[in-house]
Design a protein around this motif. Structure first.
Motif: not given
Lengths: 329, 195
Positions: A207-208, A212, A214-215, A218-220, A222
């Motif tokens: 991940l860049p 984090r 958890a984020q 969430n992104r995937s 969305l």
């Protein structure tokens, strides 16, 4: 200056296809990882894997495996007996000679190509370069025919490739980018002392910075929501392929392989046995990838946790195969 | 149409105007009837993958509001572009058969181009949208939609996303949650497929 590279094709192969694929290699990889191999053999669900060490600029066959004694084209060295009656190889490969029962030597192959670039294309794709058709490299071909969509790891990995001779011989050609290799360590040859770890990393797998876990989850979610809505009434290959690739990339990131495998974690003596140069470290990386691939495959016997010591010790034996590499001469 | 083209004196502009105003050209990519499955009937537009160059330029346009595509390109952006094109260059041929590889997905998900564009410290588009004091959450989301997929969100989409951003996503911070929305849009099929 010699350049070599290695690629791993993790697909189920029949014996015949496997032999075909290893024709291009200087030596059979059947001596490799014997313990893992035995374990895999007993598994009815086994996946076959193929490692191709592409030794561009390697030592001549008349110095290694086909000395042609007494012939004007013969080499300057003596032949020695091996563990297989009648199979004789160079005096400079005494340890390999003891393992000859696990080798297949192909001495009958010849081509009309005298140019490095054309010959590279011929051997890596099975076709002579003709006209505008871009034939795929063997690995791309195998991953198309035998790879599975549900695989966690990319089925074709290319480590430290040197495409200088003919870059077209290293790609997926008309099969398209989906069968292109996952390329690692493209610039490993430019390594200054010791920073192989950095250069032999899968790019963009982490991940860049600042994002984090958890984020990312969430992104995937969305993204899935947005894509589902958009693609629900728009069937077609580009959309399907987009979703498949993103799902596979996410699984790849999450899988043990993506997280755990790291060259820095290899014991120093293992890394030294492979040779502290770009090729040796690339081969070591490949060894690690191999054991990772075995563990992450669905086969329960190979996926047993805590078998780390075994692949490591068998990988030490790989140094027998690595020691024929021209860089040590 | 052939006759019209001849009569126009082989005017290419005439031909293009005629093609793009035809009903066949203006079909939606939405499938409303299974009978539209056959692409040779032009009953719906087939999805087409963007070329590597199109996708890169689209990303730059969506993420740099001041048109960094023009003027003297910096060495860094040139190198970045070359690297991107290298990963996305497909074989020549039918764009409706275009496919995405794992490497490409990883580049978009975690690569520096999208990472910078969705970073609250480095992205100009995102910080402009997130910090504008006169905007409501709904307006911020709408702006991100317009910047990426060139349409306002549907009421349904808006409702879900406003709730997500107001709840603050994983960090309980609205600005980070807005970055998540931007990231998802840039990685979406709608953004990267011509439809």
């Amino acid at each position: 200056m010699t350049r070599q590279w290695a690629e791993t094709i993790a697909v189920p192969l029949s014996r015949r296809q496997w032999l075909g694929a290893s024709l291009a290699g200087a030596a059979s990889s059947a001596t490799w990882l014997p313990a893992l191999a035995a374990e895999t053999e007993n598994d009815p669900q086994r996946r076959r894997r193929c490692i191709l060490l592409w030794m561009s600029g390697g030592p001549s066959q008349t110095d290694t495996f086909d000395l042609k004694p007494g012939h004007p084209n013969g080499g300057p060295f003596q032949e020695i007996d091996t563990s297989v009656p009648g199979m004789r190889i160079s005096q400079h490969l005494p340890r390999l000679a003891k393992q000859a029962q696990d080798l297949v030597l192909v001495r009958s192959m010849s081509t009309n190509e005298g140019d490095h670039g054309r010959a590279t294309f011929h051997l890596r794709t099975g076709y002579r370069p003709t006209g505008p058709i871009q034939y795929p490299a063997l690995g791309s071909l195998l991953s198309k025919e035998l790879g599975r969509d549900e695989d966690e790891l990319p089925s074709f990995v290319s480590i430290y490739p040197y495409r200088g001779a003919n870059s077209a011989a290293f790609g997926s050609g008309f099969l398209g980018p989906i069968y292109a290799p996952l390329t690692v360590g493209e610039r490993a040859g430019s390594a200054q002392q010791g920073n192989y770890d950095e250069l032999l990393k899968v790019r963009n797998l982490e991940l860049p910075g600042g994002v984090r876990l958890a984020q990312a989850g969430n992104r995937s979610e969305l993204l899935s929501g947005i894509d589902e809505r958009f693609l629900a009434d728009r069937p077609g290959l580009p959309g399907q392929s987009h979703r498949t690739a993103f799902h596979r990339a996410q699984r790849f990131m999450q899988s043990a392989a993506g997280k755990v495998f790291n060259l820095e974690e290899e014991p120093a003596e293992v890394r030294e046995a492979y040779g502290l140069n770009a090729f040796g470290q690339a081969a070591c990386w490949r060894g690690g990838w191999w054991s990772m691939a075995c563990r992450s495959s669905k086969s329960p016997s190979a996926a047993r946790p805590g078998t780390r010591t075994r692949p490591t010790s068998t990988r030490l034996r790989n140094s027998a195969a690595c020691s024929i590499r021209p860089g040590q001469r | 149409m052939a006759r019209g083209f001849i009569e126009s004196g082989f005017d290419a502009r005439f031909l293009i105007r005629a093609l793009v105003s035809s009903q066949a050209y203006q079909r939606s990519s939405r499938q409303t009837d299974p009978g539209q499955d056959d692409p040779t009937l032009f009953a719906r537009m087939s999805l087409r993958a963007l070329s590597a160059e199109q996708l890169y330029d689209a990303l730059v346009q969506a993420t740099s509001p001041y048109g960094s595509g023009r003027g003297v390109a910096s060495t860094r952006s040139e190198a970045q572009r070359a690297e991107f094109l290298n990963a996305f260059q497909g074989p020549p041929g039918d764009a409706t058969q275009g496919s995405t590889s794992i490497v490409q997905a990883l580049t978009l998900m975690n690569g520096s181009l999208v990472a910078d564009a969705t970073s609250l410290e480095r992205s100009r588009t995102l910080t402009a949208v997130a910090d504008a004091p006169f905007m409501t959450t709904a307006e911020r989301i709408e702006t991100l939609y317009l910047a990426t997929v060139s349409r306002p969100p549907t009421a349904d989409e808006l409702e879900g996303l406003v709730k997500y951003v107001d709840d603050g996503g994983a960090h309980g911070r609205g600005r980070a949650a807005l970055a998540d929305v931007f990231w998802s849009l840039l990685n979406s099929a709608e953004f990267k497929i011509n439809h």
